[in-house]
Design an enzyme around this catalytic site. Structure first.
Site, mmCIF file in Angstrom:
data_model
loop_
_atom_site.group_PDB
_atom_site.id
_atom_site.type_symbol
_atom_site.label_atom_id
_atom_site.label_comp_id
_atom_site.label_asym_id
_atom_site.label_seq_id
_atom_site.Cartn_x
_atom_site.Cartn_y
_atom_site.Cartn_z
ATOM 1 N N ASN A 13 -22.042 21.716 16.654
ATOM 2 C CA ASN A 13 -22.971 22.629 16.002
ATOM 3 C C ASN A 13 -23.540 21.955 14.756
ATOM 4 O OD1 ASN A 13 -23.967 24.701 14.206
ATOM 5 N ND2 ASN A 13 -22.990 26.205 15.528
ATOM 6 N N HIS A 16 -25.142 23.377 9.814
ATOM 7 C CA HIS A 16 -24.925 23.182 8.383
ATOM 8 C C HIS A 16 -25.521 21.889 7.857
ATOM 9 C CE1 HIS A 16 -23.069 26.979 8.111
ATOM 10 N NE2 HIS A 16 -22.282 26.682 9.123
ATOM 11 N N HIS A 49 -27.708 27.699 15.865
ATOM 12 C CA HIS A 49 -27.815 29.153 15.728
ATOM 13 C C HIS A 49 -29.058 29.478 14.916
ATOM 14 C CE1 HIS A 49 -25.662 33.132 14.327
ATOM 15 N NE2 HIS A 49 -26.847 33.346 14.853
ATOM 16 N N ARG A 51 -30.568 32.117 13.197
ATOM 17 C CA ARG A 51 -30.282 33.460 12.684
ATOM 18 C C ARG A 51 -31.583 34.190 12.363
ATOM 19 N NH1 ARG A 51 -24.586 34.090 10.605
ATOM 20 N NH2 ARG A 51 -25.412 36.056 9.805
ATOM 21 N N ARG A 55 -31.458 31.335 7.730
ATOM 22 C CA ARG A 55 -30.769 30.767 6.568
ATOM 23 C C ARG A 55 -30.457 29.289 6.731
ATOM 24 N NH1 ARG A 55 -25.015 33.841 6.502
ATOM 25 N NH2 ARG A 55 -26.449 35.601 6.526
ATOM 26 N N GLU A 76 -27.523 29.500 20.026
ATOM 27 C CA GLU A 76 -26.844 30.710 19.579
ATOM 28 C C GLU A 76 -27.855 31.667 18.970
ATOM 29 O OE1 GLU A 76 -23.628 30.039 16.888
ATOM 30 O OE2 GLU A 76 -22.302 29.268 18.443
ATOM 31 N N THR A 107 -20.293 33.986 11.240
ATOM 32 C CA THR A 107 -19.999 34.989 12.262
ATOM 33 C C THR A 107 -18.547 35.423 12.143
ATOM 34 O OG1 THR A 107 -21.610 33.901 13.693
ATOM 35 C CG2 THR A 107 -20.136 35.495 14.718
ATOM 36 N N GLU A 157 -17.238 32.687 25.254
ATOM 37 C CA GLU A 157 -16.695 31.789 24.237
ATOM 38 C C GLU A 157 -15.733 32.598 23.385
ATOM 39 O OE1 GLU A 157 -18.031 28.966 20.465
ATOM 40 O OE2 GLU A 157 -19.422 29.271 22.135
ATOM 41 N N HIS A 200 -14.945 28.265 16.628
ATOM 42 C CA HIS A 200 -15.084 28.880 15.309
ATOM 43 C C HIS A 200 -13.901 28.476 14.433
ATOM 44 C CE1 HIS A 200 -17.434 31.487 12.697
ATOM 45 N NE2 HIS A 200 -16.297 31.774 12.100
#
Length: 250
Positions: A13, A16, A49, A51, A55, A76, A107, A157, A200
């Site tokens: 992922n 970030h 992801h 969102r 963000r 995502e 999440t 998942e 996660h």
């Protein structure tokens, strides 16, 4: 029914990287560049992801990832019409539906599929018709797994955040109980014909026992790898995660 013998895949992922970029409002670091480095380091797929509040990942990042990746994109998103339209426009390899609240840092839990089954079933149908594999991000409760199997999703998942948090807090008996529940959930989901993924909060310390769950086919890991990349580089961080995942399998 999915096989339990396949090599465990690693999805990286890159959200970030975009968080760091957006902190200064600059054009760098580029999430696509990170995704390409992850591919070169052995990632089997890339997760991003988008969102609703944008963000971290932005619409242009999804377009760039779709154009530039050679490995599959796992998109995502919240189960809302805006995101459905974006997914149908881009047609990524996979969509993972996640719960989303604007005030949360990340999440915080799995989808309540059991309480929203009819809407999610209708939401998934056009994605499936477009050839997109749909995954539901859920907890290990049997009712949630059973409901997920009825929606038409191909994948679940399992949320490993509670297991990782308990490990970090030193609550080892509770951690072990949570791990046992994840194992039971993976077996139940596999038995209902679902492909089983997990993710996660996973780190070098916590990944081994999860990777050892035989029914799992894929782990999705991001925040820890991006953080570790500050110290050792993204390629070495991914390579070490890959090594630990492989070592956990017989």
């Amino acid at each position: 029914m999915p096989s339990t013998a396949a090599r465990l895949r690693l999805g990286v992922n890159i959200d970030h990287v975009a968080t760091l970029r957006n902190a200064r409002g600059s054009a760098y670091p580029d999430p696509l560049r990170a995704a390409l480095l992850a591919e070169a380091a052995g990632a089997d797929g890339i997760t991003a992801h988008l969102r609703e509040d944008r963000r971290h990942i932005r619409d242009a990042d999804i377009a760039a990832l779709m154009a530039g990746l050679t490995q599959p994109l796992n998109f995502e998103m919240a189960a809302v019409p805006e995101m459905q339209d974006i997914a149908l426009a881009h047609r990524p390899h996979a969509v993972c539906l996640v719960p989303e609240r604007r005030e949360e840092r990340t999440t915080e839990g799995g989808l309540d599929v059991a309480g929203d089954e009819a809407r999610l079933t209708a939401f998934i149908a056009p994605l499936r018709a477009a050839g997109i594999r749909v995954s539901l991000f859920i907890g290990h409760a049997p009712a949630q797994i059973a409901a997920a199997a009825r929606t038409g999703a191909a994948v679940v998942e399992l949320h490993t955040g509670a297991y990782c948090d308990l490990h970090a807090e030193g609550r080892l008996a509770e951690r072990d109980a949570e791990l046992a529940a994840l194992r039971q959930g993976a077996a139940l989901a596999h038995g209902q014909g679902l492909e089983v993924h997990a993710g996660h909060g996973l780190s070098f310390e916590t990944v081994g026992p999860v990777a050892a769950i035989p029914q799992l086919r894929e782990l999705n890991i991001g925040h820890f790898l991006i953080g570790e990349a500050v110290f050792i580089g993204l390629g070495p961080a991914i390579a070490e995660m890959r090594r630990l995942m492989d070592a956990a399998r017989p």
